[in-house]
Write an enzyme that holds these catalytic residues in place. Structure first.
Site, PDB file in Angstrom:
ATOM      1  N   ASN A   8     -51.651 -14.160  76.228  1.00 13.04           N
ATOM      2  CA  ASN A   8     -50.222 -14.073  76.571  1.00 13.04           C
ATOM      3  C   ASN A   8     -49.399 -14.862  75.554  1.00 13.04           C
ATOM      4  OD1 ASN A   8     -49.911 -16.916  77.525  1.00 13.04           O
ATOM      5  ND2 ASN A   8     -51.444 -16.223  79.005  1.00 13.04           N
ATOM      6  N   PRO A  19     -60.619 -18.103  88.180  1.00 15.98           N
ATOM      7  CA  PRO A  19     -60.375 -19.154  89.189  1.00 15.98           C
ATOM      8  C   PRO A  19     -59.020 -19.815  88.928  1.00 15.98           C
ATOM      9  CG  PRO A  19     -61.971 -19.894  87.548  1.00 15.98           C
ATOM     10  CD  PRO A  19     -61.703 -18.441  87.264  1.00 15.98           C
ATOM     11  N   ASP A  20     -58.403 -20.316  89.973  1.00 14.94           N
ATOM     12  CA  ASP A  20     -57.122 -21.008  89.842  1.00 14.94           C
ATOM     13  C   ASP A  20     -57.406 -22.502  89.628  1.00 14.94           C
ATOM     14  OD1 ASP A  20     -54.637 -22.361  90.342  1.00 14.94           O
ATOM     15  OD2 ASP A  20     -53.906 -20.500  91.242  1.00 14.94           O
ATOM     16  N   ILE A  21     -57.176 -22.970  88.404  1.00 13.80           N
ATOM     17  CA  ILE A  21     -57.527 -24.356  88.053  1.00 13.80           C
ATOM     18  C   ILE A  21     -56.676 -25.345  88.838  1.00 13.80           C
ATOM     19  CG2 ILE A  21     -57.730 -25.999  86.146  1.00 13.80           C
ATOM     20  CD1 ILE A  21     -57.790 -23.471  84.268  1.00 13.80           C
ATOM     21  N   LYS A  45     -50.055 -23.329  96.144  1.00 12.91           N
ATOM     22  CA  LYS A  45     -51.004 -24.155  95.376  1.00 12.91           C
ATOM     23  C   LYS A  45     -51.210 -25.530  96.011  1.00 12.91           C
ATOM     24  CE  LYS A  45     -50.612 -21.341  91.521  1.00 12.91           C
ATOM     25  NZ  LYS A  45     -51.447 -20.875  90.434  1.00 12.91           N
TER      26      LYS A  45
HETATM   27  N1  CTP Z   1     -52.739 -21.846  86.992  1.00  6.10           N
HETATM   28  C1  CTP Z   1     -54.020 -22.314  86.890  1.00  6.10           C
HETATM   29  N2  CTP Z   1     -55.060 -21.440  86.909  1.00  6.10           N
HETATM   30  C2  CTP Z   1     -54.860 -20.114  87.027  1.00  6.10           C
HETATM   31  C3  CTP Z   1     -53.540 -19.615  87.110  1.00  6.10           C
HETATM   32  C4  CTP Z   1     -52.503 -20.519  87.101  1.00  6.10           C
HETATM   33  O1  CTP Z   1     -54.208 -23.527  86.781  1.00  6.10           O
HETATM   34  N3  CTP Z   1     -55.898 -19.302  87.029  1.00  6.10           N
HETATM   35  C5  CTP Z   1     -51.628 -22.807  87.029  1.00  6.10           C
HETATM   36  C6  CTP Z   1     -50.719 -22.755  85.832  1.00  6.10           C
HETATM   37  O2  CTP Z   1     -51.151 -23.653  84.826  1.00  6.10           O
HETATM   38  C7  CTP Z   1     -49.384 -23.160  86.428  1.00  6.10           C
HETATM   39  C8  CTP Z   1     -49.446 -22.643  87.844  1.00  6.10           C
HETATM   40  O3  CTP Z   1     -50.839 -22.489  88.127  1.00  6.10           O
HETATM   41  O4  CTP Z   1     -49.264 -24.567  86.549  1.00  6.10           O
HETATM   42  C9  CTP Z   1     -48.734 -21.334  88.060  1.00  6.10           C
HETATM   43  O5  CTP Z   1     -49.121 -20.403  87.083  1.00  6.10           O
HETATM   44  P1  CTP Z   1     -48.452 -18.955  87.049  1.00  6.10           P
HETATM   45  O6  CTP Z   1     -49.139 -18.142  86.030  1.00  6.10           O
HETATM   46  O7  CTP Z   1     -46.950 -19.090  86.985  1.00  6.10           O
HETATM   47  O8  CTP Z   1     -48.763 -18.463  88.512  1.00  6.10           O
HETATM   48  P2  CTP Z   1     -49.926 -17.626  89.093  1.00  6.10           P
HETATM   49  O9  CTP Z   1     -50.684 -18.513  90.018  1.00  6.10           O
HETATM   50  O10 CTP Z   1     -50.712 -16.977  88.038  1.00  6.10           O
HETATM   51  O11 CTP Z   1     -49.113 -16.580  89.962  1.00  6.10           O
HETATM   52  P3  CTP Z   1     -48.348 -15.228  89.505  1.00  6.10           P
HETATM   53  O12 CTP Z   1     -49.129 -14.655  88.363  1.00  6.10           O
HETATM   54  O13 CTP Z   1     -48.393 -14.406  90.730  1.00  6.10           O
HETATM   55  O14 CTP Z   1     -46.956 -15.619  89.160  1.00  6.10           O
END
Ligand code: CTP
Length: 406
Positions: free
Chosen positions: A212, A309-311, A349
């Site tokens: 991205n 995974p969502d870190i 989150k």
């Molecule tokens: N983030 C993360 N790990 C992921 C996705 C997101 O740690 N796999 C963290 C990003 O670093 C940021 C926050 O979560 O601090 C939000 O990221 P964002 O991309 O805006 O949100 P998403 O959770 O991906 O939600 P969406 O794509 O629906 O907007």
């Protein structure tokens, strides 16, 4: 202009690194400082006072007997209005002089006569590697530190004498960053900040992938601001070509899974996690070992995806995150309805603070505008440079941590 309003006495002692002092002088002035140059006799063997006068736009001082001062007390007059005395280069001999409080030339006399509590002394050592490693020099440094002097460290590499090792004076831009950092409030002293930054890259095959437009600039600015504020900083960076901020420990990663592993590993020692990375939400379910070739049939490959995974959520919902021992800050890059999305994201989150920004308006830019969302509502931080915003955010986080532990 990070040094606006600061008056710096730039002292030069004898050493080949004097040539770098000319550029340092310019760099300090470009950041808004006024600079008064004071040189030892030995320094004038390496660079002329004329050069330093032209660059600093002020007469250079070199003698304690200078008749230009009406009271003939240059050592008093020059230091009283200074915000700092910076000796660059500081030779081994000059360090030894400082150690013993000797005062037989203007520069050392001025250092001894300065008001200790008002005029800090910063030194940038410069010497041959054997001189640097000598127990006498190491002993001197330890004592100077104990006396309240700020040692700015040395560089490593080729030396003018032809040898290679530690002892080179830091580069002017490095010294500039250290001086700027010196003047920042130490609101995060004792804290350990973990920052994720940049995009991730999810491989499709060995030559292609999905990524991205995140530039990493905001995360790098936060790492720098936190380091300036006195924190120990670990920066987990996706693939970006930005320079590592001074004093920051950087771990390079490529994919979301690698970023996750590095963050989870580092989080144990951290007290704050700031997730600025634009982590790819999905990765191809299989990455081909070899480049996927066109077969001439016009058929396009079909890619399947799995969710990464969502870190942030993982760390925020870990025992240390949930208890507040690890203070977690999320970012939200949105294209519209910032407040609504940021508020919902904060709840999802489970982070105490979420920083919203408009992705397309900030990716790759040097400035940004932020919306801080917490349990009580939202606060706007108007458009500014990313470094200025990072410093405000760091101060805001420091206040929250202090309130939490009060
Ligand atoms: N983030 C993360 N790990 C992921 C996705 C997101 O740690 N796999 C963290 C990003 O670093 C940021 C926050 O979560 O601090 C939000 O990221 P964002 O991309 O805006 O949100 P998403 O959770 O991906 O939600 P969406 O794509 O629906 O907007």
């Amino acid at each position: 202009m990070d040094l606006n309003g600061k008056h710096i006495v730039l002292g030069l002692s004898g050493g080949i690194a004097c040539y770098k002092a000319a550029e340092l002088c310019r760099a300090l002035i470009k950041e808004g400082a006024t600079v008064q140059v004071v040189m030892t006799e030995a320094a004038a063997q390496f660079i002329t006072p004329v050069t330093m006068q032209a660059l600093s736009n002020r007469p250079v001082y070199g003698s304690q007997w200078d008749p230009r001062e009406p009271n003939n007390m240059a050592h008093i007059n020059l230091s009283r209005g200074a915000d700092a005395i910076l000796i660059a280069p500081c030779s081994a001999d000059f360090m030894a002089k400082l150690l013993h409080g000797r005062a037989d030339d203007l520069l050392s006399l001025m250092c001894l006569a300065r008001p200790l509590e008002r005029v800090p002394l910063l030194i940038a050592p410069a010497m041959n590697r054997e001189m640097w490693a000598h127990p006498a020099t190491q002993r001197t440094m330890a004592q100077l530190r104990a006396d309240g002097t700020t040692l700015l460290g040395v560089g490593r590499g080729e030396q003018a004498c032809g040898e290679s090792g530690d002892g080179r004076m830091l580069e002017p831009q490095e010294l500039l960053q250290d001086v700027i950092a010196f003047f920042q409030p130490k609101s995060l002293a004792g804290q350990h900040l973990l920052v994720s930054a940049g995009p991730t890259f999810e491989a499709i095959d060995p030559v292609r992938g999905i990524t991205n437009l995140s530039s990493g600039k905001m995360g790098f600015a936060i790492a720098r601001a936190a380091q300036e504020a006195g924190a120990t900083v670990t920066l987990v960076a996706g693939p970006v070509a930005l320079a590592t901020p001074r004093g920051v420990h950087r771990i390079n990663v490529v994919s979301a899974l690698e970023m996750m592993e590095a963050c989870v590993q580092q989080a144990d020692q951290a007290t704050v996690f700031v997730a600025t990375a634009a982590v790819a939400d999905w990765r191809p379910d299989t990455a081909a070992n070899q480049k996927i070739k066109k077969d001439g049939s016009g058929q396009v490959p079909h890619l399947g995806f799995v969710e990464n995974p969502d870190i942030l959520a993982t760390l925020a919902q870990s025992p240390r995150g949930a208890s507040g021992e690890l203070f977690c800050v999320g970012f939200a890059a949105e294209s519209h309805d910032l407040l609504a999305h940021a508020t919902a994201k904060r709840a999802r989150k489970q982070v105490p603070l979420l920083v919203g920004n408009i992705g397309p308006a900030t990716f790759g830019q040097d400035d940004n505008a932020l919306l801080l969302v917490d349990a009580h509502g939202a606060t706007e931080i108007p458009r500014n440079s990313k470094l200025a915003l990072a410093r405000l955010l760091v101060a805001n986080i420091a206040k929250r941590i202090a309130q939490q532990s009060a």
